[in-house]
Design an enzyme around this catalytic site. Structure first.
Site, PDB file in Angstrom:
ATOM      1  N   LYS A  74     -29.855 -54.950 -31.280  1.00  0.00           N
ATOM      2  CA  LYS A  74     -29.179 -55.386 -29.608  1.00  0.00           C
ATOM      3  C   LYS A  74     -29.002 -56.894 -29.595  1.00  0.00           C
ATOM      4  O   LYS A  74     -29.870 -57.860 -30.138  1.00  0.00           O
ATOM      5  CB  LYS A  74     -30.383 -55.147 -28.540  1.00  0.00           C
ATOM      6  CG  LYS A  74     -29.982 -55.019 -27.130  1.00  0.00           C
ATOM      7  CD  LYS A  74     -30.791 -54.999 -26.627  1.00  0.00           C
ATOM      8  CE  LYS A  74     -31.224 -55.090 -24.979  1.00  0.00           C
ATOM      9  NZ  LYS A  74     -32.242 -54.975 -23.724  1.00  0.00           N
ATOM     10  N   SER A 120     -36.642 -51.107 -21.310  1.00  0.00           N
ATOM     11  CA  SER A 120     -35.071 -51.133 -21.308  1.00  0.00           C
ATOM     12  C   SER A 120     -35.109 -50.097 -22.992  1.00  0.00           C
ATOM     13  O   SER A 120     -33.981 -49.890 -23.634  1.00  0.00           O
ATOM     14  CB  SER A 120     -34.627 -52.219 -21.508  1.00  0.00           C
ATOM     15  OG  SER A 120     -34.300 -52.728 -20.096  1.00  0.00           O
ATOM     16  N   SER A 147     -31.793 -51.177 -20.673  1.00  0.00           N
ATOM     17  CA  SER A 147     -31.005 -52.591 -20.853  1.00  0.00           C
ATOM     18  C   SER A 147     -30.750 -52.088 -22.408  1.00  0.00           C
ATOM     19  O   SER A 147     -29.468 -52.738 -22.618  1.00  0.00           O
ATOM     20  CB  SER A 147     -31.665 -53.527 -20.472  1.00  0.00           C
ATOM     21  OG  SER A 147     -32.398 -53.794 -21.135  1.00  0.00           O
TER      22      SER A 147
END
Length: 493
Positions: free
Chosen positions: A87, A187, A163
């Site tokens: 990420k 997330s 997220s």
């Protein structure tokens, strides 16, 4: 030697453990697997926008080195040659970490790895690319002013969640079997549920973080994978110690072994079970948090079936609700204050570049006083005490991961819902960031539109292995749908 390389999607369908077994046998090489993953990324990226950066040359160089080590029968570490995505919140040496924001400049040395990324390198993983995030990871869907909207693998008109939505979409579509994400209010688990993969939020501090999150001790790092066994393997790597995180826990090696040998134990007086699986575990099933959450009927049915499977596997199931009320106000105080602290150094021009929703929560955070913040900390501690008492009686708590399935992409909340913030539709996830407990989302079916549904497994603090063990039991029993299953099937794939 078996030739799998003529069908690149064959290799992209394999788990990390299956890839490692293939390398060991000589069926294919890390270079074969990495080429297949890079080919797959080219196909799926235009459809879902899961990546912000792919460095094919660097990945192929890492794969060539890994192939040479395997040829010499000298693999390095637990993930040698396994493609992994990261990420774009984590620092990665040689790659800009823009965090979904136009306020971050790409220029710079970028000469440091975050702890989890450093551990991946040490274990020989092949880093294929950085995945999308909303700006600074602030919300439960993945879109940003910098990188646009990330879409759902099962229906590109829907959100991937967030997220860590780019990581979830990438794993679901075979664009590397492993990814690492962050989870400050769900997330990892939110996009895992929406995208039909496994997502695990370990106990806070189990995976060291650096730099520290602006959202403080709400933010965890964890694996996003195709199943629980791959997540345990990844945890054995990324939970390694790193002096840069003052709040880290001691490393917890052996999570892979704990899937079947019962080393996980139980929490409190519940006692756990001998051996692997879930036989003898006391599990509380809370379908609605005591009628506090309206759960979509198809979601409720799928979660109930997963609970039924746990009972068939020998767990003692009791429908029981924890003694808690929705802690959203305390969460908002801590979360919005963190956002305000994050952008405090920004000038007016930089603030104009921010996601409008992020600007809104920053404004709210700036209005809180120190006493407001400390009151939220008090509420958090009381919530943790209540869940600690709850786990004196129950090894695990089972809930829906989310009360809904994926909604329209590019929206923070479902259209027509009347909801303002993403926390309105994530009531089962953010409480366990407040309490720092380990929690996982396991796929347990699809709704009438073919969109994935997740069941959440939660244990007391430090009982990470227990969550992984129960999730692994669901996978082994066939209760968690296997991958690949996404509805996107591009021509030529």
């Amino acid at each position: 030697m078996t030739d799998h390389t003529s069908d690149p999607t064959r290799l992209t369908d394999l788990t990390a453990r299956q890839l490692l077994a293939g390398y060991e046998r000589g069926d294919f090489s890390p270079l074969d697997a990495t080429r297949a993953v890079l080919d797959r990324i080219e196909v799926v990226q235009p459809l879902v926008n899961a990546f912000v950066r792919v460095d094919a040359d660097a990945a192929l160089a890492q794969a060539e080195a890994s192939t040479a080590r395997w040829s010499a029968r000298e693999p390095r570490g637990l993930l040698d040659g396994v493609p992994v995505s990261v990420k774009d919140i984590f620092l990665q040496r040689g790659s800009p970490t823009l965090r979904g924001s136009r306020t971050v400049r790409a220029q710079g040395a970028w000469d440091e790895d975050a702890p989890a990324v450093a551990r991946l390198r040490e274990h020989g993983a092949v880093l294929v690319g950085k995945t999308t995030t909303p700006e600074f990871g602030w919300k439960g869907v993945t879109d940003s002013p910098l990188s646009g909207v990330t879409r759902n693998p099962y229906d590109p008109s829907r959100t991937s969640g967030g997220s860590s939505g780019g990581s979830a979409a990438a794993v679901a579509l075979g664009a590397a079997p492993l990814s690492i994400g962050t989870d400050g209010g769900g997330s990892v688990r939110i996009p895992a549920s929406f995208c039909g993969i496994f997502g695990f939020k370990p106990t806070y501090g189990r995976v060291p973080l650096y730099p520290s999150s602006p959202f403080g001790t709400l933010a965890h790092a964890g694996p996003m994978t195709r199943d629980a066994a791959d997540a345990a393997l990844l945890m054995d790597v990324i939970s390694g110690a790193d002096w840069r995180d003052w709040s880290q826990l001691a490393p917890a090696p052996g999570l892979s072994a704990a899937l079947t040998d019962g080393a996980a134990g139980g929490a409190g007086r519940a006692g756990g079970a001998a051996g692997g699986g879930v036989k003898g575990l006391r599990i509380a099933y809370s379908p609605t948090f005591g009628n506090q959450v309206a759960v979509r009927p198809e979601v409720a049915s799928a979660v109930r079936r997963a609970v039924g499977r746990l009972a068939e596997l020998g767990a003692y199931i009791e429908e029981a609700d924890p003694d808690v009320t929705d802690p959203v106000e305390a969460f908002h105080t801590l979360w919005f204050s963190g956002a305000a602290r994050l952008v405090e150094p920004f000038g007016a021009e930089q603030r104009e570049l921010l996601d409008p929703g992020l600007r809104e929560i920053v404004a709210a955070g700036e209005r809180y006083s120190a006493l407001d913040y400390l009151a939220a900390v008090d509420a958090r501690m009381e919530l943790g005490r209540r869940f600690g008492r709850f786990h004196e009686s129950y090894d695990l708590l089972v809930t829906p991961t989310l009360p809904i399935t994926a909604f329209e992409a590019g929206q923070e909340t479902p259209r027509g819902s009347g909801q303002r913030r993403w926390t309105a539709w994530t009531p089962f996830t953010y409480p366990f960031n407040l309490t720092q407990q380990p929690a996982a989302s396991v796929p347990c079916g699809v709704d009438g539109d073919g969109l994935p549904i997740g069941v959440q497994l939660v244990a007391g603090r430090h009982a990470d292995a227990l969550v992984l063990r129960a999730a692994h039991a669901l996978y082994e029993s066939g209760a968690a749908p296997g991958l690949p299953a996404p509805g996107i099937t591009p021509a030529g794939s």
